[in-house]
Design an enzyme around this catalytic site. Structure first.
Site, PDB file in Angstrom:
ATOM      1  N   GLY A  18       0.695  -1.341   0.217  1.00  0.00           N
ATOM      2  CA  GLY A  18      -0.325  -0.039   0.075  1.00  0.00           C
ATOM      3  C   GLY A  18       0.510   1.095  -0.445  1.00  0.00           C
ATOM      4  O   GLY A  18       0.105   2.654   0.364  1.00  0.00           O
TER       5      GLY A  18
ATOM      6  N   ASP B 129      -1.441   7.460  -6.660  1.00  0.00           N
ATOM      7  CA  ASP B 129      -0.235   7.120  -6.606  1.00  0.00           C
ATOM      8  C   ASP B 129       1.029   7.310  -7.068  1.00  0.00           C
ATOM      9  O   ASP B 129       1.882   8.218  -7.096  1.00  0.00           O
ATOM     10  CB  ASP B 129      -0.126   5.631  -6.685  1.00  0.00           C
ATOM     11  CG  ASP B 129      -1.052   4.958  -5.615  1.00  0.00           C
ATOM     12  OD1 ASP B 129      -2.146   5.444  -5.023  1.00  0.00           O
ATOM     13  OD2 ASP B 129      -0.263   3.647  -5.058  1.00  0.00           O
TER      14      ASP B 129
END
Lengths: 375, 375
Positions: free
Chosen positions: A143, A204
């Protein structure tokens, strides 16, 4: 000729899961990086292959340039200035190429990353022999955005030797790109992420490209600038996650309890918005760093309770929280100084549970490159 | 002449803490009781004292009737039909009487209960010699409403021998009171609770008096009738609580994060309302018992996450939740069957952590009495 690029991982400070249901979320870069070293053979070198070394997992692959050309025939004229999605046909051809690698079963998840590598490499650099070496401080699948950091650092290295980017090749220190170059790089990295994740949010790669923090809501990303340096203790519980199943679980619960969950998502939205405001505040009469830390810590605790309410917490996560609380580390953990001895103690206790602790500053630089020998 | 009364404890199913900020909460009676046995000496008996035995804590007190009369001179004509608050003056006089008892330091908290006993006894029964014996299945100070159960059972026993209540003294089985008698009893018990707690919400004595469940919001209580028998595993973590500090903590957090907390309280309100609706549903095409259990379990988990968000959870509570989750007990715990072996296993593991487990059915009868030898 060698270039090194590095791109940071990310951490979501608040709003994970709820963001799917319209809440604001806040993500930050962390000063843990994936490094890509790209070197071209000298003209006298007879090696005519593209080589990829994945140092952390101890794997090494190589492809004869002729083979790549044959497989990716649609790409005769690579155009680094126009980020292009990998077509279904190219995906199939490249997947066949990756299948041949016989990646060990336990590391089979890396296949998509190799495919993304081949697509980005040939799309930006065409069919030149080269050696690409990947190292990373980011644990895979935890993550922390390791795949995005990989795509961003790779795009950075590849673009730095392309017509689309003009850089002074004398840089021996980590150097950033210009704003429009970052925009291009981010788009390329997103193409890589699409190959790895199917439908990535773009969060991200955006955090990894531009660094610092972003606020996102309903698909729109806003970059925000932190005016404080905060450090965090990040604990990797090493518990595998099935993101898809967790996301589906939250949606199911929302169908069962629409009114309650709507309020929960509103609460998350307020928390993220407040978090972003605190992070950005800078006026001299604003909060002191200690107050900021305490507020962010409290907002993260609240967000964690709401995650439990959504049903996506996990025993190991609660263990981490309770262990840190036991040491009353709340404010120290995020403290600029890092907490010294206390952090060592809590780290030791958490690692004795089989977890792995990392200390990271949040809100730092995005992707950077350097030429030659710097680290 | 002897009467026994028993009154149940309570458990809050959802909404604790948030209720202070306007959210709905739901509380239920549990089939764990406090018992009060009241017996008057025969006329030939020369004993002229009021005796109180607290069996669970091994304490016994007695007061000469003359002493009580002197101290509570305002009460010459006790009137059991008009619940009366203990005046400041009477409180002072009774407090002096309690001080003389030299209750051991570790049990000093019982003093307020003894004071409430003296007030209820003399207000309802006047100055008659008697022996009152208290036993209880409810751990003290664990949030299960032990003080209210004490006040309710005591009021029940005292009123059953008063002019305000007419009962067939032949009852050898547990028997309930009439509705208007319960109303009177509940008011007396509330006077006792006020002596013990200062400003009680009235929830605990109401649940203990009428049994079943109640929904409460902004000071108004609504009795609701459960149409299902549900069993719960209740774990007493034995961690002392400071309710006042916890309540203040939630208020402080609400001041710091008004918008987020408002949504949290809204979420709690929705959860409690849904919980009350599920509990009351009875139509044949309504949810099956298993579905009800699953829904209630899920709502309680959500409520727990929101408590964590408010900052009033505790490491030990999380341990309990995680241990039960480990055994996948979610639905079994509340199951009418009680879960058999699995419950034994999880109980063993929780008790090895130093906790104490109780199994209780929720939503049962309120206060009851019986005369003579029944249990």
């Amino acid at each position: 000729m060698e270039v090194k690029a590095r791109a940071p991982g990310k951490i979501i400070l608040s709003g994970e899961h709820a963001v799917v249901h319209g809440s604001t979320a806040v993500a930050s870069s962390i000063d843990l990086y994936t490094y890509v070293s790209l070197s071209f053979p000298t003209p006298s070198d007879s090696d005519d292959a593209l080589r990829l070394q994945l140092k952390e997992v101890g794997l090494e692959f190589s492809w004869p340039i002729g083979r790549l050309k044959a497989v990716l025939s649609e790409l005769d004229i690579p155009n680094s200035s126009v980020p292009t999605s990998c077509s279904l046909e190219s995906t199939k051809s490249l997947a066949a190429l990756v299948d041949e690698l016989k990646i060990p079963e336990a590391k089979i998840g890396l296949g998509a990353g190799v495919l993304a590598f081949l697509w980005l490499y040939s799309s930006i650099q065409g069919f030149k022999p080269a050696t690409v070496v990947i190292t990373s401080e980011l644990p895979l699948g935890s993550g922390l955005g390791s795949s995005a950091a990989f795509c961003v650092a790779l795009s950075g290295a590849l673009l730095s030797f392309s017509d689309s980017v003009s850089l002074d090749l004398c840089h021996k220190e980590w150097t950033s790109f210009g704003e429009s170059e970052l925009d291009l790089l981010n788009k390329w990295a997103f193409e890589g992420e699409k190959i790895i994740h199917g439908k990535p949010s773009g969060i991200d790669n955006t955090v990894s490209t531009y660094g610092n923090m972003i606020k996102f809501r309903s698909g729109s990303l806003t970059r925000i600038k932190s005016n404080t340096t905060l450090k965090m203790l990040i604990t990797n519980t090493k518990v595998g996650r099935n993101t898809k199943a967790l996301v589906a679980g939250v949606s199911d619960r929302t169908l069962r309890h629409p009114k309650g969950m709507a309020s929960v998502f509103n609460a998350v939205d307020s928390i993220s918005t407040e978090m972003a405001n605190i992070i950005q505040s800078s006026a001299p009469d604003d909060l002191s760093i200690t107050e900021k830390e305490a507020k962010i810590e409290e907002l993260m605790e609240m967000n964690q309770g709401l995650l439990q309410c959504m049903g996506v917490s996990h025993a190991s996560i609660e263990t981490v929280i309770r262990t840190t609380l036991k040491y009353k580390l709340a404010s120290k953990l995020t403290g600029a100084g890092g907490g010294g001895t206390v952090v060592h103690e809590v780290t030791a206790e958490l690692e004795s549970c089989g977890f792995r602790c990392l200390t990271a500053a949040i809100g730092g630089n995005g992707v950077e490159i350097c030429f030659g020998g710097s680290s």
